[in-house]
Design a protein around this motif. Sequence first.
Motif, short mmCIF file in Angstrom:
data_model
loop_
_atom_site.label_atom_id
_atom_site.label_comp_id
_atom_site.label_asym_id
_atom_site.label_seq_id
_atom_site.Cartn_x
_atom_site.Cartn_y
_atom_site.Cartn_z
N TRP A 1 55.06 -8.91 33.78
CA TRP A 1 54.00 -8.63 34.74
C TRP A 1 54.44 -7.58 35.77
N MET A 2 55.71 -7.60 36.15
CA MET A 2 56.23 -6.55 37.04
C MET A 2 56.02 -5.17 36.42
N LEU A 3 56.34 -5.05 35.13
CA LEU A 3 56.20 -3.76 34.45
C LEU A 3 54.74 -3.39 34.27
N TYR A 4 53.94 -4.32 33.78
CA TYR A 4 52.54 -4.00 33.50
C TYR A 4 51.78 -3.61 34.77
N SER A 5 52.11 -4.27 35.87
CA SER A 5 51.41 -4.00 37.13
C SER A 5 52.01 -2.84 37.91
N GLY A 6 52.99 -2.14 37.33
CA GLY A 6 53.51 -0.92 37.93
C GLY A 6 54.42 -1.13 39.12
N SER B 1 64.40 1.44 28.31
CA SER B 1 64.24 0.51 29.43
C SER B 1 65.48 -0.34 29.62
N PHE B 2 66.06 -0.83 28.50
CA PHE B 2 67.28 -1.64 28.60
C PHE B 2 68.40 -0.84 29.28
N LYS B 3 68.56 0.41 28.86
CA LYS B 3 69.63 1.23 29.42
C LYS B 3 69.42 1.45 30.91
N THR B 4 68.16 1.71 31.30
CA THR B 4 67.86 1.90 32.73
C THR B 4 68.21 0.65 33.53
N GLY B 5 67.81 -0.51 33.01
CA GLY B 5 68.11 -1.75 33.72
C GLY B 5 69.59 -2.04 33.80
N LEU B 6 70.32 -1.77 32.73
CA LEU B 6 71.75 -2.04 32.73
C LEU B 6 72.49 -1.12 33.68
N VAL B 7 71.99 0.11 33.86
CA VAL B 7 72.59 1.00 34.85
C VAL B 7 72.44 0.40 36.24
N TRP B 8 71.25 -0.16 36.53
CA TRP B 8 71.05 -0.82 37.82
C TRP B 8 72.04 -1.97 38.00
N VAL B 9 72.19 -2.77 36.97
CA VAL B 9 73.12 -3.91 37.06
C VAL B 9 74.53 -3.43 37.38
N ARG B 10 74.97 -2.39 36.64
CA ARG B 10 76.32 -1.88 36.85
C ARG B 10 76.51 -1.39 38.29
N VAL C 1 57.74 -1.52 38.97
CA VAL C 1 59.13 -1.15 38.65
C VAL C 1 59.24 0.36 38.75
N GLN C 2 60.08 0.82 39.67
CA GLN C 2 60.24 2.26 39.86
C GLN C 2 61.00 2.89 38.70
N GLY C 3 60.67 4.15 38.43
CA GLY C 3 61.42 4.91 37.45
C GLY C 3 60.99 4.70 36.01
N VAL C 4 59.92 3.95 35.78
CA VAL C 4 59.42 3.74 34.42
C VAL C 4 58.02 4.34 34.34
N ASP C 5 57.81 5.23 33.36
CA ASP C 5 56.52 5.85 33.14
C ASP C 5 55.43 4.78 33.04
N SER C 6 54.27 5.03 33.64
CA SER C 6 53.23 4.00 33.74
C SER C 6 52.76 3.53 32.36
N GLU C 7 52.60 4.46 31.41
CA GLU C 7 52.16 4.07 30.07
C GLU C 7 53.23 3.24 29.36
N GLN C 8 54.49 3.68 29.48
CA GLN C 8 55.58 2.91 28.89
C GLN C 8 55.71 1.55 29.57
N ALA C 9 55.50 1.53 30.89
CA ALA C 9 55.62 0.26 31.62
C ALA C 9 54.61 -0.75 31.12
N GLN C 10 53.40 -0.32 30.81
CA GLN C 10 52.40 -1.26 30.32
C GLN C 10 52.77 -1.76 28.93
N GLU C 11 53.26 -0.87 28.07
CA GLU C 11 53.68 -1.29 26.73
C GLU C 11 54.83 -2.29 26.82
N LEU C 12 55.80 -1.98 27.68
CA LEU C 12 56.93 -2.90 27.85
C LEU C 12 56.48 -4.21 28.46
#
Length: 409
Positions: free
Chosen positions: A331-336, A392-401, A338-349
Amino acid sequence: MLHLELEAADINIAQTVLMEERLHQSNQLLERALTLDEQPVEALTVLAQNHFLLGTRVDEGFEWAQLLNVFDSKNVASSESRPHSRTTGLASTYIEQALAVYPRYLPAHRTWANFLQPRWGGTEALVLSAIDQAQRAGIEEPDLLDMRDDFVIYPATFSTPGATQAYWEKAIAQQPTRKRLEGLLHDQVGRKNWKATVPAAEALIARYPDDGGAYYWLAEAKKMMGQTDEARAAHLYAAALGNDAAAQELIMAFIRGGLGIDENYAGPSLPQLCHYSAALGSPIGANCLGAGYFEGGQPGVPFARDPAQGYAWHLLASRAGHYNSQFDLGWMLYSGRVQGVDSEQAQELGIFWLRRAEEKGHTFAARRLDELGVDRSSSPISRDNLFVLTKSFKTGLVWVRQQLQGLWA
């Protein structure tokens, strides 16, 4: 050991189709693993399990006794003794190959004995023969006893009250294996005999002090008996050993109250508990951090609001299968949000993760997907969205690191 005792009524048609789809996807990955490892005994064993479940374990006209002969430790590696896949099916062929690689590989022997049980179309005599073959291959006595307990004795129905407890007590007196001590403990828990659960848990802890599950049930028994301080201490010990159920109990006690966690409590804080649990690889801890950092400052959740960390931790928990994080992340992704994720990709994810949560029975995920009019006829994991998911996984893992470097610098 596989725990495959779900009642048919517990699994609907859609779930059955999904399980079959996942097994086929798992097989594709495992078959790839066979090419990457010179001795892929684990992959071969899991492939055998999958094919047993898919029903490819035997073909018409298969002779069970013929296959048992190939597990003799003297000839298991001989190409002349190997049964042809046409007559044995893929599952047994993979088991044979696993034992050819490593004749003393216990999971392969357990898999074979498990699927020779009557519930899978075999017989008790076949199970005993498989255990005998495991003994000849060099499997140690305690493991052989556990195989007998799991696949011969325990599947039988104990109709007389107290018969199960009596069996475990007698077996423990003969040889107190870990699984036998666990069997007695779980029998007492299943009957909600909390007073008897305490000594059963303590006996398991005395012999295996690293058993987080024993501490968890000790804590639950103490809680049911009104011994709050002892229950909290046991839960903290269980959580320190990596027991997810204990960590969840403590997290909910912080949020909703209980276990004596009040203004006078002086133990680890909620953020400390969740960070420790997540550091052990627990999806429970990662979910706690995801919710805490994304929401921030909620009653009972003393986290500073940090949506980036919230997204990263929810991503880790989602990948580990935590359905609440899958819903929140979706729901975070679909509702936009999450910064740094294209809106169309965010809805698909977002739809991808909401569907993963729905698969695990998350009511709100199903409701949200209905509201969005999402078609569930196709698989949520398709070739088309693999690139998006990977990115998306890579972006999130960079944040974690980045966040962990800041926390542990």
